[in-house]
Design a protein around this motif. Sequence first.
Motif, PDB file in Angstrom:
ATOM      1  N   PHE A 178       5.333   5.928  24.192  1.00 58.40           N
ATOM      2  CA  PHE A 178       5.014   6.730  23.014  1.00 58.40           C
ATOM      3  C   PHE A 178       5.890   6.329  21.827  1.00 58.40           C
ATOM      4  N   MET A 179       7.109   5.889  22.105  1.00 54.94           N
ATOM      5  CA  MET A 179       8.005   5.473  21.023  1.00 54.94           C
ATOM      6  C   MET A 179       7.497   4.233  20.295  1.00 54.94           C
ATOM      7  N   TRP A 180       6.574   3.499  20.914  1.00 56.98           N
ATOM      8  CA  TRP A 180       5.959   2.340  20.252  1.00 56.98           C
ATOM      9  C   TRP A 180       5.319   2.784  18.924  1.00 56.98           C
ATOM     10  N   TYR A 181       4.796   4.005  18.934  1.00 54.70           N
ATOM     11  CA  TYR A 181       4.146   4.544  17.734  1.00 54.70           C
ATOM     12  C   TYR A 181       4.959   5.642  17.049  1.00 54.70           C
ATOM     13  N   ASN A 182       5.915   6.216  17.774  1.00 47.00           N
ATOM     14  CA  ASN A 182       6.661   7.356  17.249  1.00 47.00           C
ATOM     15  C   ASN A 182       7.988   6.963  16.606  1.00 47.00           C
ATOM     16  N   SER A 183       8.422   5.712  16.794  1.00 46.68           N
ATOM     17  CA  SER A 183       9.672   5.272  16.179  1.00 46.68           C
ATOM     18  C   SER A 183       9.483   5.132  14.670  1.00 46.68           C
ATOM     19  N   PHE A 184      10.582   5.156  13.946  1.00 50.22           N
ATOM     20  CA  PHE A 184      10.534   5.153  12.480  1.00 50.22           C
ATOM     21  C   PHE A 184       9.915   3.872  11.923  1.00 50.22           C
ATOM     22  N   LEU A 214      12.871  14.419  13.893  1.00 55.30           N
ATOM     23  CA  LEU A 214      13.013  13.079  13.326  1.00 55.30           C
ATOM     24  C   LEU A 214      12.227  12.096  14.189  1.00 55.30           C
ATOM     25  N   ASP A 215      11.785  11.011  13.597  1.00 54.82           N
ATOM     26  CA  ASP A 215      10.959  10.030  14.310  1.00 54.82           C
ATOM     27  C   ASP A 215      11.707   9.444  15.506  1.00 54.82           C
ATOM     28  N   GLY A 216      11.196   9.707  16.697  1.00 52.84           N
ATOM     29  CA  GLY A 216      11.753   9.133  17.921  1.00 52.84           C
ATOM     30  C   GLY A 216      12.925   9.873  18.516  1.00 52.84           C
ATOM     31  N   LEU A 217      13.409  10.929  17.857  1.00 51.63           N
ATOM     32  CA  LEU A 217      14.613  11.608  18.344  1.00 51.63           C
ATOM     33  C   LEU A 217      14.374  12.305  19.680  1.00 51.63           C
ATOM     34  N   ALA A 218      13.385  13.193  19.738  1.00 54.26           N
ATOM     35  CA  ALA A 218      13.112  13.924  20.977  1.00 54.26           C
ATOM     36  C   ALA A 218      12.585  12.992  22.059  1.00 54.26           C
ATOM     37  N   PRO A 278      16.798   6.609  10.630  1.00 56.01           N
ATOM     38  CA  PRO A 278      16.996   5.770  11.822  1.00 56.01           C
ATOM     39  C   PRO A 278      18.436   5.784  12.324  1.00 56.01           C
ATOM     40  N   LYS A 279      19.403   5.876  11.417  1.00 57.22           N
ATOM     41  CA  LYS A 279      20.811   5.899  11.829  1.00 57.22           C
ATOM     42  C   LYS A 279      21.132   7.189  12.583  1.00 57.22           C
ATOM     43  N   ILE A 280      20.612   8.312  12.097  1.00 58.43           N
ATOM     44  CA  ILE A 280      20.840   9.592  12.781  1.00 58.43           C
ATOM     45  C   ILE A 280      20.261   9.550  14.190  1.00 58.43           C
ATOM     46  N   VAL A 281      19.025   9.075  14.289  1.00 59.12           N
ATOM     47  CA  VAL A 281      18.347   9.014  15.590  1.00 59.12           C
ATOM     48  C   VAL A 281      19.096   8.105  16.546  1.00 59.12           C
TER      49      VAL A 281
END
Length: 417
Positions: free
Chosen positions: A304-310, A248-252, A393-396
Amino acid sequence: MFYYLFRYLNQLDFPGAGMFDYISFRAAMAIMLSLFISTVFGKKIILLLQKQQIGEIVRDLGLAGQLEKKGTPTMGGIIIIISILIPVLLFAKLENTYIILMVITTVWLGFIGFVDDYIKVFKKDKEGLKGRFKVAGQIGLGLIVGLTLYLSDDVVIREKADIDEIGVQTELVDEGFTSEQPGTTRLTTDVKSTKTTIPFFKNNEFDYEYLVSFAGEHSPKLAWLVFIIITIFIVTAVSNGANITDGLDGLATGSSAIIGATLGILAYVSGHVVYADYLNIMYIPNSGELVVFIAAFIGATIGFMWYNSFPAQVFMGDTGSLSLGGIIAVFAIIIHKELLIPILCGIFLVENISVMMQVSWFKYTRKKYGEGRRIFRMAPLHHHYQMKGYPEPKIVTRFWIIGIFLAVITIVTLKIR
């Protein structure tokens, strides 16, 4: 490299050069530079990946929003690796054995992940690198780490010595503090040890030698064999756990940043004689330098989350996920905190277990009833909640919250015994 340059300039009384002697200053510089690289240059790398048409291959599994991710650039783990390595090479002490091991880990697993992604993208093979080759690479890294920690004379822990033991007197330590009161010394001895930190127990230490005590005088050598085997298992398990979590986006990425921040705290107190003494935990000489590495790691993952977040503009691919898991595993082993991994990396653990449970139960029921049955709607666990209709996004976010809770528990174990 800057460390050596400014160390030389400090001898010439260059103003401010002495700041580079402090781990805290170099760690701050490392996290800022890694954030800068991952956010500013990360965009350029994403555009390059798009230009090369390095897009994600998506199988239709019936998940909400899944097909929309088709074509999103992958192999973005390159951003993370570059954002870690450049600050470490500039601000860390490069002769430090622990730093060398962490750099090898980053490059080694990054290369394996890169090959896997390359096969998927350019060879159009959805399976990527064969599993046996991945495992062989992880075992190889585990051997390198385990044997280095066993053979290197620089890898020791410092214990209080009896009055009749030959020891070394320690007064000045990291950050310019003294071991006790000014002008006092403590008799200590540096020893090779297979001890590790065990949570919730009174003495807070467990020696792998206990497992082979039946071997008598040969137990110390056998203990190192056990340690190397455990190292291989942990490196393989955690790197695969991070790989599975990357769905999922941003999870890992977010989970790794939380874990990295916790490991940074543990490394700092373990490598600082004053705090180690206060918390009554083992003091590991020279391990404080790892704070510089983990600072770069935190900056790289957050950047990296700047681009990897949902919704994600780039995926890390196996290039990133295998590296993140391996870094976390090796780092925890080096600071003798590997038995805290089931707590700290609880998200990775549960994701791993959910897959094993699903596959095992499906095979068992298919053999017994002629039809495979499932425990979860889909494995790994984050897809189960997707199938139940939870927004991504809620799951993450909820997984992050659980990760923070587990991180707090991990730190608390230093005092709760």
